[in-house]
Design a protein around this motif. Structure first.
Motif, PDB file in Angstrom:
ATOM      1  N   THR A   1       0.817  -1.215   0.000  1.00  0.00           N
ATOM      2  CA  THR A   1       0.000   0.000   0.000  1.00  0.00           C
ATOM      3  C   THR A   1       0.852   1.267   0.000  1.00  0.00           C
ATOM      4  O   THR A   1       0.574   2.203  -0.760  1.00  0.00           O
ATOM      5  CB  THR A   1      -0.931  -0.008   1.223  1.00  0.00           C
ATOM      6  N   GLU A   2       1.868   1.312   0.837  1.00  0.00           N
ATOM      7  CA  GLU A   2       2.701   2.514   0.915  1.00  0.00           C
ATOM      8  C   GLU A   2       3.377   2.788  -0.421  1.00  0.00           C
ATOM      9  O   GLU A   2       3.400   3.935  -0.881  1.00  0.00           O
ATOM     10  CB  GLU A   2       3.770   2.350   2.005  1.00  0.00           C
TER      11      GLU A   2
ATOM     12  N   ALA B   1      -9.323  -0.861   6.316  1.00  0.00           N
ATOM     13  CA  ALA B   1      -8.756   0.354   6.896  1.00  0.00           C
ATOM     14  C   ALA B   1      -9.881   1.244   7.394  1.00  0.00           C
ATOM     15  O   ALA B   1     -11.047   1.076   7.027  1.00  0.00           O
ATOM     16  CB  ALA B   1      -7.929   1.101   5.860  1.00  0.00           C
ATOM     17  N   THR B   2      -9.503   2.191   8.225  1.00  0.00           N
ATOM     18  CA  THR B   2     -10.461   3.193   8.686  1.00  0.00           C
ATOM     19  C   THR B   2     -10.039   4.561   8.161  1.00  0.00           C
ATOM     20  O   THR B   2      -8.889   4.756   7.746  1.00  0.00           O
ATOM     21  CB  THR B   2     -10.517   3.255  10.224  1.00  0.00           C
ATOM     22  N   HIS B   3     -10.981   5.491   8.227  1.00  0.00           N
ATOM     23  CA  HIS B   3     -10.697   6.870   7.834  1.00  0.00           C
ATOM     24  C   HIS B   3      -9.491   7.385   8.618  1.00  0.00           C
ATOM     25  O   HIS B   3      -8.559   7.955   8.037  1.00  0.00           O
ATOM     26  CB  HIS B   3     -11.948   7.715   8.106  1.00  0.00           C
TER      27      HIS B   3
ATOM     28  N   PHE C   1      -6.053   5.815   7.603  1.00  0.00           N
ATOM     29  CA  PHE C   1      -5.483   6.310   6.348  1.00  0.00           C
ATOM     30  C   PHE C   1      -4.818   7.670   6.543  1.00  0.00           C
ATOM     31  O   PHE C   1      -3.777   7.949   5.934  1.00  0.00           O
ATOM     32  CB  PHE C   1      -6.539   6.395   5.243  1.00  0.00           C
ATOM     33  N   ALA C   2      -5.403   8.518   7.384  1.00  0.00           N
ATOM     34  CA  ALA C   2      -4.779   9.829   7.653  1.00  0.00           C
ATOM     35  C   ALA C   2      -3.368   9.642   8.225  1.00  0.00           C
ATOM     36  O   ALA C   2      -2.441  10.361   7.855  1.00  0.00           O
ATOM     37  CB  ALA C   2      -5.655  10.634   8.605  1.00  0.00           C
ATOM     38  N   VAL C   3      -3.220   8.659   9.093  1.00  0.00           N
ATOM     39  CA  VAL C   3      -1.898   8.370   9.674  1.00  0.00           C
ATOM     40  C   VAL C   3      -0.948   7.858   8.593  1.00  0.00           C
ATOM     41  O   VAL C   3       0.213   8.277   8.515  1.00  0.00           O
ATOM     42  CB  VAL C   3      -2.037   7.355  10.828  1.00  0.00           C
ATOM     43  N   LEU C   4      -1.435   6.970   7.732  1.00  0.00           N
ATOM     44  CA  LEU C   4      -0.583   6.431   6.663  1.00  0.00           C
ATOM     45  C   LEU C   4      -0.163   7.531   5.691  1.00  0.00           C
ATOM     46  O   LEU C   4       1.000   7.583   5.266  1.00  0.00           O
ATOM     47  CB  LEU C   4      -1.311   5.314   5.905  1.00  0.00           C
TER      48      LEU C   4
ATOM     49  N   HIS D   1       0.508  15.243   1.487  1.00  0.00           N
ATOM     50  CA  HIS D   1      -0.265  16.372   1.991  1.00  0.00           C
ATOM     51  C   HIS D   1      -1.748  16.096   1.722  1.00  0.00           C
ATOM     52  O   HIS D   1      -2.138  15.877   0.569  1.00  0.00           O
ATOM     53  CB  HIS D   1       0.173  17.662   1.308  1.00  0.00           C
ATOM     54  N   VAL D   2      -2.565  16.083   2.758  1.00  0.00           N
ATOM     55  CA  VAL D   2      -4.002  15.847   2.603  1.00  0.00           C
ATOM     56  C   VAL D   2      -4.689  17.197   2.386  1.00  0.00           C
ATOM     57  O   VAL D   2      -4.664  18.063   3.256  1.00  0.00           O
ATOM     58  CB  VAL D   2      -4.593  15.126   3.830  1.00  0.00           C
TER      59      VAL D   2
END
Length: 192
Positions: A92-93, A146-148, A151-154, A161-162
């Motif tokens: 994934t990464e 995964a959770t919302h 994913f923010a952590v990943l 940048h989100v």
């Protein structure tokens, strides 16, 4: 066309060059081509879905996303889509970093395993079967869930940048407590 497609399409600028990684039957790409005047390119591994793309007139390459995107130059697309494809990938990464390399922005969506109805199902002792997670545990193509919030952590770990993070449920955008109230997560991101 469904509301989910409209929510995703609203984040794709008119006339963009779009790459969809794991494009499935090409329906979203056809929608973007027809409604947003985008030039579109799909990547898919499933032969039946390649045929479906061809029937829609969507250009598609047969490619294993686990092998990377070396055939595409840096920032060769305006938008790279990862719509429901991340749970199916072993690396994934690496896939996220490659998407950020070849696109100016990326849009990722996936079933949110922290959605309250899924939590209740798990609390009752059973794994969920929902619209977003339609497979039985013994017959799923998903390698992971995964959770919302996960994913923010990943995204941060990958140096991305989100730009926007929200949930989707029943064809509506969910901005309040998306980790709890949305059955699907949507992130708009870019490389640092």
């Amino acid at each position: 066309m469904n509301e989910r497609f409209d929510i995703i399409a609203s984040r794709v600028p008119q006339g963009s060059r779009v790459l969809d990684l794991g494009c499935g039957d090409g329906a979203l790409l056809a929608h973007l081509r027809d409604t947003r005047n985008c030039s579109v390119q799909g990547v898919e591994i499933d032969p039946d879905k390649l045929v479906a793309c061809a029937r829609r007139g969507v250009d598609v390459l047969q490619l294993d996303l686990e092998q990377g995107l070396a055939m595409f130059a840096d920032t060769s697309f305006d938008v790279v889509l990862l719509i429901d494809s991340l749970p199916n990938l072993r690396h994934t990464e690496a896939a996220l970093r490659e998407a950020a390399r070849v696109g100016r922005i990326g849009i990722a969506t996936f079933a949110n395993f922290a959605y309250w109805r899924i939590r209740l199902r798990v609390a009752s002792g059973r794994l969920p079967v929902t619209e977003e997670l339609p497979y039985q545990w013994y017959d799923t193509p998903n390698l992971r869930v995964a959770t919302h919030s996960d994913f923010a952590v990943l995204a941060a770990k990958c140096g991305l940048h989100v730009h926007d993070a929200l949930g989707i449920h029943a064809g509506r955008e969910i901005r309040t407590w998306p980790n709890l109230l949305a059955s699907e997560a949507l992130f708009v991101l870019s490389g640092a």
